[in-house]
Design an enzyme around this catalytic site. Structure first.
Site, PDB file in Angstrom:
ATOM      1  N   ARG A 105     -11.856 -10.003  -2.046  1.00  0.00           N
ATOM      2  CA  ARG A 105     -11.590  -9.284  -0.785  1.00  0.00           C
ATOM      3  C   ARG A 105     -11.159  -7.834  -1.057  1.00  0.00           C
ATOM      4  O   ARG A 105     -10.328  -7.563  -1.908  1.00  0.00           O
ATOM      5  CB  ARG A 105     -10.494 -10.029  -0.013  1.00  0.00           C
ATOM      6  CG  ARG A 105     -10.073  -9.364   1.301  1.00  0.00           C
ATOM      7  CD  ARG A 105      -8.881  -8.455   1.118  1.00  0.00           C
ATOM      8  NE  ARG A 105      -8.369  -7.985   2.415  1.00  0.00           N
ATOM      9  CZ  ARG A 105      -7.443  -7.041   2.539  1.00  0.00           C
ATOM     10  NH1 ARG A 105      -6.937  -6.470   1.476  1.00  0.00           N
ATOM     11  NH2 ARG A 105      -7.018  -6.662   3.726  1.00  0.00           N
TER      12      ARG A 105
ATOM     13  N   THR B 116      -2.034   2.198   6.371  1.00  0.00           N
ATOM     14  CA  THR B 116      -1.514   0.975   5.756  1.00  0.00           C
ATOM     15  C   THR B 116      -1.435  -0.111   6.811  1.00  0.00           C
ATOM     16  O   THR B 116      -1.231   0.172   7.987  1.00  0.00           O
ATOM     17  CB  THR B 116      -0.132   1.207   5.120  1.00  0.00           C
ATOM     18  OG1 THR B 116       0.353  -0.031   4.580  1.00  0.00           O
ATOM     19  CG2 THR B 116       0.877   1.729   6.137  1.00  0.00           C
ATOM     20  N   GLY B 117      -1.608  -1.343   6.381  1.00  0.00           N
ATOM     21  CA  GLY B 117      -1.555  -2.448   7.338  1.00  0.00           C
ATOM     22  C   GLY B 117      -2.606  -3.485   7.025  1.00  0.00           C
ATOM     23  O   GLY B 117      -3.085  -3.574   5.886  1.00  0.00           O
TER      24      GLY B 117
ATOM     25  N   GLY C 173      -9.856  -4.286   0.992  1.00  0.00           N
ATOM     26  CA  GLY C 173      -9.308  -3.825   2.269  1.00  0.00           C
ATOM     27  C   GLY C 173      -9.807  -2.450   2.660  1.00  0.00           C
ATOM     28  O   GLY C 173     -10.856  -1.990   2.203  1.00  0.00           O
ATOM     29  N   ASP C 174      -9.026  -1.789   3.491  1.00  0.00           N
ATOM     30  CA  ASP C 174      -9.458  -0.507   4.065  1.00  0.00           C
ATOM     31  C   ASP C 174      -9.237   0.681   3.143  1.00  0.00           C
ATOM     32  O   ASP C 174      -9.873   1.730   3.309  1.00  0.00           O
ATOM     33  CB  ASP C 174      -8.698  -0.245   5.362  1.00  0.00           C
ATOM     34  CG  ASP C 174      -7.199  -0.183   5.117  1.00  0.00           C
ATOM     35  OD1 ASP C 174      -6.607  -1.244   4.826  1.00  0.00           O
ATOM     36  OD2 ASP C 174      -6.618   0.916   5.170  1.00  0.00           O
TER      37      ASP C 174
ATOM     38  N   THR D 143       0.836  -1.199   0.000  1.00  0.00           N
ATOM     39  CA  THR D 143       0.000   0.000   0.000  1.00  0.00           C
ATOM     40  C   THR D 143       0.874   1.254   0.000  1.00  0.00           C
ATOM     41  O   THR D 143       1.916   1.275   0.641  1.00  0.00           O
ATOM     42  CB  THR D 143      -0.903   0.008   1.244  1.00  0.00           C
ATOM     43  OG1 THR D 143      -1.633  -1.203   1.276  1.00  0.00           O
ATOM     44  CG2 THR D 143      -1.859   1.180   1.227  1.00  0.00           C
TER      45      THR D 143
ATOM     46  N   GLY E 192      -5.949  -4.658   6.558  1.00  0.00           N
ATOM     47  CA  GLY E 192      -7.152  -3.879   6.304  1.00  0.00           C
ATOM     48  C   GLY E 192      -8.344  -4.234   7.169  1.00  0.00           C
ATOM     49  O   GLY E 192      -9.123  -3.364   7.552  1.00  0.00           O
TER      50      GLY E 192
END
Lengths: 135, 178
Positions: free
Chosen positions: A29, A52-53, A31-32, A1, A55
């Protein structure tokens, strides 16, 4: 990200994030990153954030908007709000990651609870830093 | 003059023991390029929105980072990307999810923000919107990097090994059915 946040000379804030997601993901899927208020958020009244990380945890924490809300409703500083949400709330959920954030006054924070985070900043006077690990 | 920019290039898979001096130098150069791209916009009086776009696009174009060229692979061996941009002055926002043929997903996110009445578009619909607004789709090969492909192969092997081990264990979680 990857992501960025900025404050311009007119006092405007912005945030942007882009990601390839996670290796070996299935089932469409998401993510955030594209979830407004989770991985990306900007409001001139408070701050701009790109996260970032992992999600799933960032979405459950509604990470970015949570920080803005603490600033708006509790008058917390960006540093206090970001540290609370990343180092305590996200960590308590079992999530790993971090964010870059800037407030309306140009204060920058880059907290993360993972081993490292590729990151950097630069101020109007030309000073700045690029870093990867905690130290 | 009070302007500033901050960037990140991800946090998920950084391990100190795997970071060689050469690799670290490459990442630092990539981060510096992104930072300078965004900073240049601000220094010349440009907007925060243009600055974050420029900084993120620089990293999307750099195969080191997990976005744009260099994005990781899905289980099926495809690249499926998400992006978002938000303007703090108006709280206008645009986002895209699960796009597979967009070289710069953040550019498409901005297009959603500025040229549609919606906030988040996903999958084939987002790509149709991109084409309708003049964006050229790219072939999947555009995103390929050997490093990301090798990461997927490793993940698939580990997954297969874990499933095999689970099948051999009486105390597998999948067998705890009450």
């Amino acid at each position: 990200t990857v992501g960025a946040v900025a404050l311009d000379n007119h006092g405007n804030l912005a945030a942007a994030t882009s990601t390839g997601g996670m290796t070996n993901k299935r089932y469409g899927r998401i993510g955030d990153t594209p979830i407004i208020g989770a991985g990306t958020y900007a409001d001139n009244a408070t701050c701009a954030i790109s996260a970032t990380g992992v999600g799933e945890f960032i979405m459950r924490a509604v990470l970015a908007h949570d920080i803005a809300a603490l600033m708006q409703y509790k008058n917390m500083t960006l540093a206090d709000a970001a540290n609370l949400v990343v180092m305590e709330k996200l960590t308590a959920l079992g999530g790993s990651g971090g964010l870059v954030a800037i407030d309306w006054d140009g204060n920058i924070v880059m907290p993360f609870n993972s081993e490292g985070m590729y990151r950097g900043y630069k101020l109007a006077d030309g000073t700045g830093e690029i870093a990867i690990f905690k130290d | 003059m009070n302007f500033a920019i901050a960037i990140h290039g991800g946090a998920g898979t950084i391990r100190r023991q795997f970071m060689t001096p050469e690799k670290e130098a490459e990442y630092r150069a990539g981060l510096a390029e992104s930072l300078e791209a965004g900073y240049g916009i601000l220094r010349h009086g440009g907007s925060a929105l243009d600055a974050v776009m420029k900084a993120v696009i620089a990293m999307e174009n750099n195969p080191l980072f997990n976005a744009g060229k260099g994005a990781v692979f899905t289980h099926e061996g495809t690249n499926e990307q998400d992006a978002c941009v938000m303007d703090g002055s108006t709280r206008a926002v645009g986002a895209v999810a699960a796009v597979k043929h967009i070289a710069s997903p953040v550019t498409l996110a901005r297009m959603v923000m500025e040229r549609s009445k919606h906030v988040l578009l996903c999958g084939e619909g987002a790509e149709r919107f991109a084409v309708a607004n003049g964006m050229t789709l790219v072939e999947p090969e555009y995103f390929y990097t050997k490093q990301r492909w090798d990461q997927l192969q490793l993940a698939l092997k580990e997954e297969a090994r874990e499933h095999k081990q689970e099948a051999q264990l009486d105390h597998s979680d999948h067998k705890k059915m009450g």
